[in-house]
Motif scaffolding. Structure first.
Motif, PDB file in Angstrom:
ATOM      1  N   HIS A 155      -3.706   5.208   4.238  1.00 24.91           N
ATOM      2  CA  HIS A 155      -3.169   6.370   3.533  1.00 24.91           C
ATOM      3  C   HIS A 155      -3.804   6.576   2.168  1.00 24.91           C
ATOM      4  O   HIS A 155      -4.225   5.639   1.507  1.00 24.91           O
ATOM      5  CB  HIS A 155      -1.656   6.230   3.350  1.00 24.91           C
ATOM      6  N   CYS A 156      -3.825   7.837   1.779  1.00 25.03           N
ATOM      7  CA  CYS A 156      -4.055   8.214   0.396  1.00 25.03           C
ATOM      8  C   CYS A 156      -2.736   8.790  -0.103  1.00 25.03           C
ATOM      9  O   CYS A 156      -2.205   9.729   0.514  1.00 25.03           O
ATOM     10  CB  CYS A 156      -5.151   9.279   0.328  1.00 25.03           C
ATOM     11  N   ARG A 157      -2.173   8.212  -1.149  1.00 26.04           N
ATOM     12  CA  ARG A 157      -0.938   8.774  -1.715  1.00 26.04           C
ATOM     13  C   ARG A 157      -1.284   9.492  -3.021  1.00 26.04           C
ATOM     14  O   ARG A 157      -2.028   8.966  -3.850  1.00 26.04           O
ATOM     15  CB  ARG A 157       0.106   7.691  -1.961  1.00 26.04           C
ATOM     16  N   VAL A 158      -0.719  10.698  -3.141  1.00 26.57           N
ATOM     17  CA  VAL A 158      -1.081  11.578  -4.255  1.00 26.57           C
ATOM     18  C   VAL A 158       0.186  12.055  -4.950  1.00 26.57           C
ATOM     19  O   VAL A 158       1.199  12.315  -4.294  1.00 26.57           O
ATOM     20  CB  VAL A 158      -1.852  12.815  -3.722  1.00 26.57           C
ATOM     21  N   ALA A 159       0.124  12.170  -6.276  1.00 27.48           N
ATOM     22  CA  ALA A 159       1.221  12.783  -7.032  1.00 27.48           C
ATOM     23  C   ALA A 159       0.632  13.690  -8.108  1.00 27.48           C
ATOM     24  O   ALA A 159      -0.413  13.377  -8.677  1.00 27.48           O
ATOM     25  CB  ALA A 159       2.107  11.711  -7.665  1.00 27.48           C
ATOM     26  N   VAL A 160       1.300  14.806  -8.354  1.00 29.12           N
ATOM     27  CA  VAL A 160       0.824  15.795  -9.329  1.00 29.12           C
ATOM     28  C   VAL A 160       1.788  15.857 -10.501  1.00 29.12           C
ATOM     29  O   VAL A 160       3.005  15.965 -10.291  1.00 29.12           O
ATOM     30  CB  VAL A 160       0.745  17.208  -8.712  1.00 29.12           C
ATOM     31  N   HIS A 161       1.256  15.812 -11.701  1.00 25.99           N
ATOM     32  CA  HIS A 161       2.082  15.862 -12.912  1.00 25.99           C
ATOM     33  C   HIS A 161       1.518  16.890 -13.887  1.00 25.99           C
ATOM     34  O   HIS A 161       0.300  17.074 -13.971  1.00 25.99           O
ATOM     35  CB  HIS A 161       2.072  14.504 -13.618  1.00 25.99           C
ATOM     36  N   VAL A 162       2.417  17.529 -14.615  1.00 27.01           N
ATOM     37  CA  VAL A 162       1.995  18.338 -15.766  1.00 27.01           C
ATOM     38  C   VAL A 162       2.805  17.833 -16.957  1.00 27.01           C
ATOM     39  O   VAL A 162       3.896  18.320 -17.245  1.00 27.01           O
ATOM     40  CB  VAL A 162       2.221  19.846 -15.524  1.00 27.01           C
ATOM     41  N   PRO A 163       2.262  16.838 -17.678  1.00 28.28           N
ATOM     42  CA  PRO A 163       3.064  16.180 -18.711  1.00 28.28           C
ATOM     43  C   PRO A 163       3.503  17.145 -19.807  1.00 28.28           C
ATOM     44  O   PRO A 163       2.715  17.984 -20.267  1.00 28.28           O
ATOM     45  CB  PRO A 163       2.114  15.111 -19.275  1.00 28.28           C
ATOM     46  N   GLN A 164       4.761  16.994 -20.218  1.00 25.22           N
ATOM     47  CA  GLN A 164       5.323  17.814 -21.294  1.00 25.22           C
ATOM     48  C   GLN A 164       5.113  19.321 -21.081  1.00 25.22           C
ATOM     49  O   GLN A 164       5.024  20.080 -22.044  1.00 25.22           O
ATOM     50  CB  GLN A 164       4.732  17.411 -22.666  1.00 25.22           C
TER      51      GLN A 164
ATOM     52  N   GLY B 187       2.642  21.016 -20.461  1.00 27.81           N
ATOM     53  CA  GLY B 187       1.478  21.568 -21.150  1.00 27.81           C
ATOM     54  C   GLY B 187       0.523  22.265 -20.197  1.00 27.81           C
ATOM     55  O   GLY B 187       0.921  22.696 -19.102  1.00 27.81           O
ATOM     56  N   ASP B 188      -0.722  22.351 -20.592  1.00 26.86           N
ATOM     57  CA  ASP B 188      -1.697  23.039 -19.742  1.00 26.86           C
ATOM     58  C   ASP B 188      -2.673  22.065 -19.103  1.00 26.86           C
ATOM     59  O   ASP B 188      -3.674  22.476 -18.542  1.00 26.86           O
ATOM     60  CB  ASP B 188      -2.450  24.111 -20.533  1.00 26.86           C
ATOM     61  N   THR B 189      -2.356  20.785 -19.207  1.00 28.02           N
ATOM     62  CA  THR B 189      -3.212  19.788 -18.551  1.00 28.02           C
ATOM     63  C   THR B 189      -2.502  19.226 -17.329  1.00 28.02           C
ATOM     64  O   THR B 189      -1.370  18.749 -17.430  1.00 28.02           O
ATOM     65  CB  THR B 189      -3.555  18.654 -19.529  1.00 28.02           C
ATOM     66  N   VAL B 190      -3.158  19.322 -16.180  1.00 34.71           N
ATOM     67  CA  VAL B 190      -2.598  18.742 -14.969  1.00 34.71           C
ATOM     68  C   VAL B 190      -3.173  17.334 -14.800  1.00 34.71           C
ATOM     69  O   VAL B 190      -4.357  17.105 -15.062  1.00 34.71           O
ATOM     70  CB  VAL B 190      -2.876  19.628 -13.733  1.00 34.71           C
ATOM     71  N   VAL B 191      -2.308  16.412 -14.406  1.00 34.56           N
ATOM     72  CA  VAL B 191      -2.724  15.031 -14.159  1.00 34.56           C
ATOM     73  C   VAL B 191      -2.416  14.712 -12.700  1.00 34.56           C
ATOM     74  O   VAL B 191      -1.263  14.804 -12.278  1.00 34.56           O
ATOM     75  CB  VAL B 191      -1.966  14.046 -15.073  1.00 34.56           C
ATOM     76  N   VAL B 192      -3.442  14.376 -11.935  1.00 37.07           N
ATOM     77  CA  VAL B 192      -3.240  14.014 -10.536  1.00 37.07           C
ATOM     78  C   VAL B 192      -3.501  12.515 -10.388  1.00 37.07           C
ATOM     79  O   VAL B 192      -4.505  12.001 -10.890  1.00 37.07           O
ATOM     80  CB  VAL B 192      -4.188  14.798  -9.604  1.00 37.07           C
ATOM     81  N   LEU B 193      -2.571  11.845  -9.729  1.00 35.40           N
ATOM     82  CA  LEU B 193      -2.725  10.417  -9.452  1.00 35.40           C
ATOM     83  C   LEU B 193      -2.981  10.249  -7.965  1.00 35.40           C
ATOM     84  O   LEU B 193      -2.237  10.801  -7.142  1.00 35.40           O
ATOM     85  CB  LEU B 193      -1.450   9.660  -9.841  1.00 35.40           C
TER      86      LEU B 193
END
Lengths: 348, 348, 348, 348
Positions: free
Chosen positions: A294-303, A305-311
């Motif tokens: 598997h590849c496990r993915v999570a998407v975040h937009v901290p606070q 803001g306008d920056t997306v963080v993908v793990l």
């Protein structure tokens, strides 16, 4: 194929870490008959002498890699160093053998880019044109028809699966992508290299290849295909003191902040059994995929803001190498895509 | 102070990892006389029963923390959980004792920001105003005059030392800073927490605190002071399977690409003995500072693009905590800044 | 020697793990002036390029090992592979240089035993006769007079210090001694060997050398000297997944059960600053000596039976190699035995 | 049982490491239908929230442990702390449910010995008499008939399988047996204990329980059954810095030295699929069984002396707990003994 028939499979270069991982998966695959495992250095000795975990599961000797023997296979996997497969593949293809190359020989479509990053001219440019890039989540249909599949690199798998939904929809500034990626030491292979010693790599963390890593052009090629545009990517790989696992932390600036990214990711991968979009707020751990495809993915937009963080996490030896290769084999031979890939990650 | 005089030092909260690291450094400091080590839970037992590495070096019992006893010290270090120091510090200051707090109580100048991130009102807002932020590379002169020093957090130390030269010179887009930071598990402290178990944290890599980590406002405060402007920062901390070490990988877009960044960094830190700007192209390793008070920094501009990548490593328990506290003590008492801080990193 | 004089010291073979550990200790030794560090492979490069932990502490290039240069030293340490020192030592001794060999060349008094276990004839049998076995807790007086000291192996140090009090007093059946010993991976040296890779040695535990390990004759020689009788010893070394540390678990049958073993051990080592007999019931941990020159020992008689169990821990690179070598140097040059050896173990 | 029927299985205490390992095995078992997983602390939440490796494989909530629900199972596994099962088992047995207890409640036949080592009186002495000790290599026939199986401890499994052939044949002095055993940290369970923290247990090696470990009476009971005589055993467990694995190094004095021990071991275990007697001279590694249900054993007589050294490795969570439990289930329900137990060890 006939339901009861077994695929006759050969593995060239079975002594490295991707090789033994491939054997672990193939030995238990319900539709595979392993007929040859080659190794120049170990020819004549039993595979399980080198890998005692296979004692009782595999009764086969390493043999010298020979085209005649391999030509009797339905499929040959190359788990060899870069530059080896491209010398043998044309002849095997002519003999009607299908090929999955786990090395880099057929990953880059442009032979000049290949030469620049790998330091030698490509040996079969014509064959290169037929190669299909084996990322099922992008190329499933083409893989099904392919005679030659270039299995993606480990970093490229984790980074592409993380970035694709954003780029396909044009939601981010594709000129300023950042991929900060951390890999376990098995990514460096089973060579006796100083930097891979326990005493050098454990209790330590470092970046490497900042000036330019061979996976950079492969990742860019994939992201540009998704984006349909040139992309600007800063890719920094790091070595982390563990055996298996890749954790990609991906950063991009959102063009606008209105999109429901969680839904976007879930829909994008709704039909991809091996991409697990985790619930909103999740923090995927590499150990949750240790030994699994598997590849496990999570998407975040901290606070907000306008920056997306993908793990994005994978096991570099499974979804980043041997598991994905088996997944490609399943597609090429019309099997269930998850056949032989039901291993659950070891935890703890 | 008199050359031969010893500083009478007390340590409140000596049982955690920063506490024992502080003891390791203080016990060998040529100008320190350790007079009290307090712990509510361990009062009455010998310090070396808890920490056998100190057998033969320290013959002192843990005592209950009491203002009367501590008032006889020249200096008291607080190595306590957040929120403890602010209750005792005002009285000790009135008694003429100097204070270095290794927790977060005096790091954030704005008490409302403190309350937001730490969940309780600040107990001594007036005292907070006198606190000096103890990053010697920024505040050396103020530290020398301070009665109360707020010792920086581990992440903030690594990130600020990496970003400062760029922000002070206004060379980057300060709205899109990214700090991808990896920490060893000792950063989580010596509490029996599930997530810090060897079986949970080893052979594993994960991000945490993506939605918001308490070090975020501290880092922003420092970067904004350097930049003289608001900054936009995405800060993603990660847990890496090792005991000690922080590796910060910092990304920013250059406003222009003409500056000689290597020289800039070397000049900025020319008078800072504990910041080692490594030669161009270097890849600092966390183990190169294991047990030592150095921060090693390297600056890269991959592929000659417009993104600068700064790599910054520290030992979270030394330059990120106890070592920096001793460095601050040296400055406050007019000693050589490196007194008692000549430990060479253990390698391997 | 003159109080203010510095010992001029050379290190032959400074690139291995014992070499760099020796440099870490020598660089901070108050009475040592390091004049030459040699390495065939690294000649011409700065020592701190190979070992960045020494940046700022050592400004010396590796040089080719040459007798002329080394002859100007007061003392030369050999941190070379087995068989190297014995070729250079005779000439250096004639030049009046004192020698401490950290390899095995001078550890076995009988040259035929040496040849049997090391596979080559001894190159200087006459010189071998003058060598003093450098275990200060046994040979302090002889070391003080010695020109040539054979620094003990890591396993032999831990095992001998654990067994000596019992054998010297004839308290156990010396025909059935068992030494079950566990070592960190740094004991295997800084060679790029497959078995020392992080991916081979971490998350793994195994015995090795069960049929016969080179340290067996060295341990037997030492135990027989203590016992004044032949001993029967079963010695099983194991590889444990960590960098530093040796833990010896020693078993013997008591001839009678009346002796106060705790007092025996405390008295035996009362004048040995680096052997710490821990309180009754203690379980010494290897990390309590990580980076430090101590051997910590505890004696147990489980369930009041007739089997004594001795636990003995050292850091294989310090008391098991470089630290003991510095201790021997101190004795040879009439310095305080602990000069330059006050490092406290890193914990955690 | 009917070929196509599924065994209805409940797991009490599914949150610990043996619990999740059991779930990993049961979820993929071809003949098992998992109907209840209980946990007081996690009741109401999805199992895969706690263990993301099970995402996609198990869609079940933790429930409160209740006799009514569990009574509908064909088999209930207890993966609870010691002392829990003995309170619920009698009622479940009366309801016709078969039981496998992975804790210690039914391992010691003598209730007084139980009370001495576990500190509380046994709650159901009558039921204790019916319990069968679940070591298939000794008790296969009795297990097949049993309603209640006491699954052996991890140390006892590794030690007994190593010693049995010698004791059954009376080949060694059974008064002086030594078991020096090393365990990974998962043996300490998934409790937030200080000693199990990564920062306490990694880069460290230590013995524990030297004065007396709870597995000692269990091991002695098993060895005495094999020997038909009292045995004298010194058992020293050690903690080794890895997650999984037990390595037992066993020592005994041979009564005579003429026996072909290699043949003896091979014949003894010829019909035991999960005991792998390795070729003469082998050095089994714990990683060769990581995640697998095998015990690998090798027999050595170093230097042709009179001391036999047996090396025995298992995965403490598999053959030392959950795997052996599944093996017992297979025997109790007349399935192939290896059903659902074909996992190959992860290597590397």
């Amino acid at each position: 194929m006939n339901d009861s028939a077994q695929i006759k499979v050969g593995v060239v270069g079975g002594t490295g870490y991707t090789g033994v991982e491939l054997l672990r998966l193939l030995v238990q695959h319900p539709k595979v008959s392993l007929t040859a495992v080659t190794s120049r250095s170990e020819a004549g000795s039993q595979v399980h002498e080198l890998y005692p975990n296979l004692r009782g599961y595999l009764d086969l000797e390493f043999t010298h890699p020979q085209v005649e023997t391999l030509s009797e296979c339905d499929l040959v996997f190359f788990a060899t160093p870069n530059g080896v497969a491209m010398k043998m593949v044309p002849e095997l293809l002519r003999a009607g053998v299908k090929i999955i190359d786990l090395a880099a020989d057929f990953r880059l479509q442009d032979p000049q880019v290949w030469e620049k990053w790998y330091g030698i001219p490509h040996a079969c440019v014509d064959v290169l044109q037929q190669a299909v890039y084996g990322l099922p989540e992008v190329n499933r249909a083409a893989i099904a028809e392919a005679a030659l599949v270039a299995n993606p690199g480990c970093y490229p798998t984790a980074v592409q699966l993380g970035f694709l939904p954003l780029l396909e929809q044009g939601l981010v500034d594709q000129n300023g992508l950042i991929a900060d990626v951390k890999s376990g030491v098995s990514g460096a292979g089973r060579e006796a290299k100083l930097g891979s010693l326990l005493c050098e790599a454990s209790e330590n963390f470092k970046a490497y290849g900042v000036a330019g890593h061979r996976h950079l052009p492969e990742i860019k090629q994939g992201l540009e295909r998704a984006s349909d545009n040139p992309v600007g990517l800063t890719f920094v790989p790091h070595l982390t003191p563990m055996i298996r696992g890749i954790h990609a932390t991906l950063y991009a600036r959102l063009n606008n902040t209105g999109t429901d990214l969680q839904s976007l990711y879930q829909e994008r991968y709704a039909n991809d059994a091996f991409v697990d979009v985790m619930p909103s707020g999740s923090l995927p751990e590499t150990r949750s995929v240790k030994g699994a495809n598997h590849c496990r993915v999570a998407v975040h937009v901290p606070q907000g803001g306008d920056t997306v963080v993908v793990l994005s996490v994978i096991d570099n030896l499974v979804k980043g190498a041997a598991g994905q290769a088996v997944q490609n084999m399943n597609i090429m031979f019309g099997l269930a895509e998850s056949a032989g890939l039901d291993q659950i990650a070891l935890m703890p």
